[in-house]
Motif scaffolding. Structure first.
Motif, mmCIF file in Angstrom:
data_model
loop_
_atom_site.group_PDB
_atom_site.id
_atom_site.type_symbol
_atom_site.label_atom_id
_atom_site.label_comp_id
_atom_site.label_asym_id
_atom_site.label_seq_id
_atom_site.Cartn_x
_atom_site.Cartn_y
_atom_site.Cartn_z
ATOM 1 N N LEU A 215 0.819 -1.211 0.000
ATOM 2 C CA LEU A 215 0.000 0.000 0.000
ATOM 3 C C LEU A 215 0.850 1.257 0.000
ATOM 4 O O LEU A 215 0.517 2.233 -0.672
ATOM 5 C CB LEU A 215 -0.941 -0.003 1.199
ATOM 6 C CG LEU A 215 -2.133 -0.952 1.107
ATOM 7 C CD1 LEU A 215 -2.915 -0.937 2.403
ATOM 8 C CD2 LEU A 215 -3.028 -0.588 -0.051
ATOM 9 N N VAL A 216 1.956 1.231 0.740
ATOM 10 C CA VAL A 216 2.840 2.400 0.754
ATOM 11 C C VAL A 216 3.463 2.592 -0.621
ATOM 12 O O VAL A 216 3.537 3.710 -1.128
ATOM 13 C CB VAL A 216 3.916 2.257 1.847
ATOM 14 C CG1 VAL A 216 4.999 3.301 1.693
ATOM 15 C CG2 VAL A 216 3.281 2.367 3.223
ATOM 16 N N ILE B 189 -0.341 9.723 -4.658
ATOM 17 C CA ILE B 189 -0.473 11.037 -4.027
ATOM 18 C C ILE B 189 0.478 12.038 -4.683
ATOM 19 O O ILE B 189 0.132 13.198 -4.880
ATOM 20 C CB ILE B 189 -0.243 10.929 -2.506
ATOM 21 C CG1 ILE B 189 -1.394 10.149 -1.888
ATOM 22 C CG2 ILE B 189 -0.116 12.294 -1.861
ATOM 23 C CD1 ILE B 189 -1.247 9.872 -0.431
ATOM 24 N N GLY B 190 1.677 11.585 -5.048
ATOM 25 C CA GLY B 190 2.606 12.474 -5.760
ATOM 26 C C GLY B 190 2.041 12.935 -7.087
ATOM 27 O O GLY B 190 2.135 14.127 -7.439
ATOM 28 N N VAL B 191 1.431 12.029 -7.831
ATOM 29 C CA VAL B 191 0.806 12.401 -9.106
ATOM 30 C C VAL B 191 -0.369 13.337 -8.846
ATOM 31 O O VAL B 191 -0.601 14.288 -9.616
ATOM 32 C CB VAL B 191 0.370 11.132 -9.879
ATOM 33 C CG1 VAL B 191 -0.523 11.478 -11.055
ATOM 34 C CG2 VAL B 191 1.588 10.369 -10.353
ATOM 35 N N ALA C 81 -2.456 21.542 1.273
ATOM 36 C CA ALA C 81 -1.978 21.061 2.570
ATOM 37 C C ALA C 81 -2.534 19.673 2.873
ATOM 38 O O ALA C 81 -1.836 18.826 3.442
ATOM 39 C CB ALA C 81 -2.369 22.042 3.669
ATOM 40 N N GLN C 82 -3.784 19.404 2.482
ATOM 41 C CA GLN C 82 -4.353 18.081 2.685
ATOM 42 C C GLN C 82 -3.634 17.029 1.849
ATOM 43 O O GLN C 82 -3.375 15.917 2.319
ATOM 44 C CB GLN C 82 -5.842 18.086 2.337
ATOM 45 C CG GLN C 82 -6.693 18.819 3.342
ATOM 46 C CD GLN C 82 -8.129 18.947 2.886
ATOM 47 O OE1 GLN C 82 -8.461 18.682 1.743
ATOM 48 N NE2 GLN C 82 -8.985 19.383 3.804
ATOM 49 N N LEU C 83 -3.291 17.364 0.625
ATOM 50 C CA LEU C 83 -2.553 16.415 -0.221
ATOM 51 C C LEU C 83 -1.171 16.121 0.350
ATOM 52 O O LEU C 83 -0.741 14.968 0.408
ATOM 53 C CB LEU C 83 -2.428 16.962 -1.644
ATOM 54 C CG LEU C 83 -3.677 16.897 -2.506
ATOM 55 C CD1 LEU C 83 -3.459 17.658 -3.804
ATOM 56 C CD2 LEU C 83 -4.044 15.463 -2.797
ATOM 57 N N VAL C 84 -0.478 17.153 0.782
ATOM 58 C CA VAL C 84 0.855 16.958 1.350
ATOM 59 C C VAL C 84 0.770 16.203 2.679
ATOM 60 O O VAL C 84 1.574 15.311 2.960
ATOM 61 C CB VAL C 84 1.579 18.311 1.511
ATOM 62 C CG1 VAL C 84 2.877 18.163 2.269
ATOM 63 C CG2 VAL C 84 1.833 18.923 0.144
ATOM 64 N N GLY D 163 0.158 12.553 1.987
ATOM 65 C CA GLY D 163 1.400 11.910 1.577
ATOM 66 C C GLY D 163 2.303 11.607 2.760
ATOM 67 O O GLY D 163 2.916 10.543 2.840
ATOM 68 N N ALA D 164 2.379 12.539 3.702
ATOM 69 C CA ALA D 164 3.205 12.311 4.891
ATOM 70 C C ALA D 164 2.640 11.172 5.732
ATOM 71 O O ALA D 164 3.395 10.345 6.257
ATOM 72 C CB ALA D 164 3.285 13.592 5.717
ATOM 73 N N LEU D 165 1.317 11.110 5.885
ATOM 74 C CA LEU D 165 0.716 10.014 6.649
ATOM 75 C C LEU D 165 0.952 8.665 5.983
ATOM 76 O O LEU D 165 1.202 7.668 6.664
ATOM 77 C CB LEU D 165 -0.782 10.253 6.824
ATOM 78 C CG LEU D 165 -1.178 11.323 7.831
ATOM 79 C CD1 LEU D 165 -2.682 11.512 7.824
ATOM 80 C CD2 LEU D 165 -0.708 10.931 9.217
ATOM 81 N N VAL D 166 0.863 8.627 4.667
ATOM 82 C CA VAL D 166 1.077 7.359 3.962
ATOM 83 C C VAL D 166 2.513 6.889 4.112
ATOM 84 O O VAL D 166 2.780 5.697 4.301
ATOM 85 C CB VAL D 166 0.690 7.504 2.477
ATOM 86 C CG1 VAL D 166 1.216 6.361 1.652
ATOM 87 C CG2 VAL D 166 -0.819 7.580 2.348
ATOM 88 N N ILE D 167 3.451 7.797 4.048
ATOM 89 C CA ILE D 167 4.857 7.401 4.095
ATOM 90 C C ILE D 167 5.332 7.151 5.518
ATOM 91 O O ILE D 167 5.996 6.158 5.804
ATOM 92 C CB ILE D 167 5.723 8.464 3.395
ATOM 93 C CG1 ILE D 167 5.400 8.458 1.904
ATOM 94 C CG2 ILE D 167 7.201 8.198 3.620
ATOM 95 C CD1 ILE D 167 6.028 9.565 1.131
#
Length: 112
Positions: free
Chosen positions: A58-59, A66-68, A89-92, A95-99
């Protein structure tokens, strides 16, 4: 018990067990006395290995998506001439939560 009856659930056992028999008592006592043998087996290995592979999969899939998404949002913001800081800010943040989420979870569980 009355809640179960009101919900239509049958709280009675479908099998009648004669607790007076010696064999039933012996099996019940043995199952209570020897749980260490069941716990000594590595019964959680299939589930943990499946969850680890699911987590890494999943990661590895979600991070590029999310990067795309951030790239597509940047292109949309450039074309329309307006940028929504909260959405960016929600997208970034996603991405931080996923990683970093799985790493933080693993660290918390190992500390417990």
């Amino acid at each position: 018990m009355s809640i179960l009856i009101r919900l239509g659930l049958c709280p009675q056992s479908p099998v009648k067990i004669d607790v007076e028999k010696v064999a039933i008592k012996a099996i019940a006592c043995a199952s209570m006395l020897f749980p260490a043998q069941a716990m000594a087996q590595d019964w959680s290995a299939p589930a943990t290995s499946m969850l680890e592979s699911l987590e890494s999969g999943l990661v590895s899939v979600a991070a590029p998506v999310i990067g795309v998404g951030v790239i597509i949002y940047g292109i949309w913001a450039m074309v329309t001439g307006r940028i929504d800081i909260m959405r960016l800010a929600q997208l970034v943040g996603a991405g931080a939560l996923v990683i970093f989420g799985p790493t933080a979870l693993r660290a918390l569980l190992s500390a417990a």
